[in-house]
Design a protein around this motif. Structure first.
Motif, mmCIF file in Angstrom:
data_model
loop_
_atom_site.group_PDB
_atom_site.id
_atom_site.type_symbol
_atom_site.label_atom_id
_atom_site.label_comp_id
_atom_site.label_asym_id
_atom_site.label_seq_id
_atom_site.Cartn_x
_atom_site.Cartn_y
_atom_site.Cartn_z
ATOM 1 N N VAL A 1 6.987 5.083 6.986
ATOM 2 C CA VAL A 1 7.536 4.821 5.593
ATOM 3 C C VAL A 1 8.060 6.523 5.052
ATOM 4 C CG1 VAL A 1 7.827 4.439 3.468
ATOM 5 C CG2 VAL A 1 6.653 2.967 4.932
ATOM 6 N N ALA A 2 7.530 7.797 5.561
ATOM 7 C CA ALA A 2 7.581 8.976 4.821
ATOM 8 C C ALA A 2 8.831 9.496 5.947
ATOM 9 C CB ALA A 2 6.368 10.118 4.998
ATOM 10 N N GLU B 1 -3.365 1.653 6.850
ATOM 11 C CA GLU B 1 -1.877 2.246 6.145
ATOM 12 C C GLU B 1 -1.919 3.467 6.278
ATOM 13 O OE1 GLU B 1 -4.361 1.541 2.429
ATOM 14 O OE2 GLU B 1 -4.439 -0.409 1.783
ATOM 15 N N GLU B 2 -2.515 4.962 7.030
ATOM 16 C CA GLU B 2 -2.359 5.621 7.469
ATOM 17 C C GLU B 2 -1.918 5.786 7.919
ATOM 18 O OE1 GLU B 2 -4.355 10.299 8.624
ATOM 19 O OE2 GLU B 2 -5.522 8.217 8.124
ATOM 20 N N SER C 1 1.878 4.247 6.243
ATOM 21 C CA SER C 1 2.379 5.867 5.447
ATOM 22 C C SER C 1 3.366 6.859 6.215
ATOM 23 C CB SER C 1 1.902 6.307 4.356
ATOM 24 O OG SER C 1 0.403 7.194 5.226
ATOM 25 N N SER D 1 0.956 -0.936 0.212
ATOM 26 C CA SER D 1 -0.061 -0.160 0.441
ATOM 27 C C SER D 1 0.802 1.157 0.230
ATOM 28 C CB SER D 1 -0.980 -0.046 1.026
ATOM 29 O OG SER D 1 -0.697 -0.204 2.279
ATOM 30 N N ALA D 2 1.924 1.305 0.880
ATOM 31 C CA ALA D 2 2.810 2.082 0.601
ATOM 32 C C ALA D 2 3.432 1.980 -0.683
ATOM 33 C CB ALA D 2 3.920 1.890 1.412
#
Length: 202
Positions: free
Chosen positions: A184-185, A177-178, A181, A113-114
């Motif tokens: 990850v960011a 997912e939010e 992410s 998803s990322a």
């Protein structure tokens, strides 16, 4: 494992102090990740090293036993503060955990998803790829990977904790997912993970 045993010993000392009249509470958080909003997170975490090592190898192991109960640190810290302000909590044992285990299948789904694409291979092929690269993030932890298959992961409920936190208005964020992410960011900005846009798929 040694780390868990040391926590058990520390908890017994706290409980002994409680029996002697010291006002104590025991908190048992799950594995803590970073802030769910800013994504700020420490990189030297087993699961993040597993993620980073898999991205470095371009491979992801099938049927890898990696059950983790992961919670954002901002939730854990806020929950402990709220409980410390509640006189009824004295003497209690509280779990700051997630209702869902973050297993390897969900981690792979979050990675996709990322924007990351990884080839799924057998655990043996994945381990051989990691072992062949001394610069891989997971290389120093290969013995832990082998031992992990033998570990029974305890399951905990946070029902009692949630009951005490009803009036605090403190939601428990899931690693969705939010939130993922955001982590990850943060890691991409700090050069710890590659930008998904620059990673070539399998």
């Amino acid at each position: 494992m040694g780390y868990a045993k040391s926590k058990w010993v520390a908890e017994q000392l706290v409980l002994k102090a409680g029996r002697r009249g010291v006002p104590v509470t025991v908190h048992r958080p799950g594995q803590m990740w970073g802030d769910s909003r800013s994504g700020a997170c420490q990189e030297n975490d087993f699961v993040w090293r597993f993620i980073r090592g898999s991205l470095q190898a371009g491979l992801y192991p099938r049927r890898f036993r990696l059950p983790m109960n992961i919670v954002p640190v901002d939730y854990v810290s806020a929950a402990i503060v709220a409980l410390s302000r509640n006189p009824r909590a004295i003497g209690g044992i509280f779990h700051q955990v997630s209702p869902d285990v973050l297993g390897p299948e969900k981690i792979l789904g979050l990675l996709r998803s990322a924007g990351y694409e990884l080839a799924e291979v057998s655990i043996l092929k994945w381990m051989k790829a990691i072992a062949a690269d001394v610069t891989n993030s997971m290389f120093p932890l290969m013995r832990v990977v082998a031992e992990w298959e033998k570990v029974d992961v305890a399951e905990f409920s946070d029902v009692a904790t949630r009951e005490f936190l009803v009036d605090a208005g403190l939601p428990r964020p899931d690693i969705d997912e939010e939130v993922f992410s955001a982590y990850v960011a943060y890691f991409v900005r700090h050069g710890i993970l590659p930008d998904p846009a620059t990673v070539t798929g399998p």
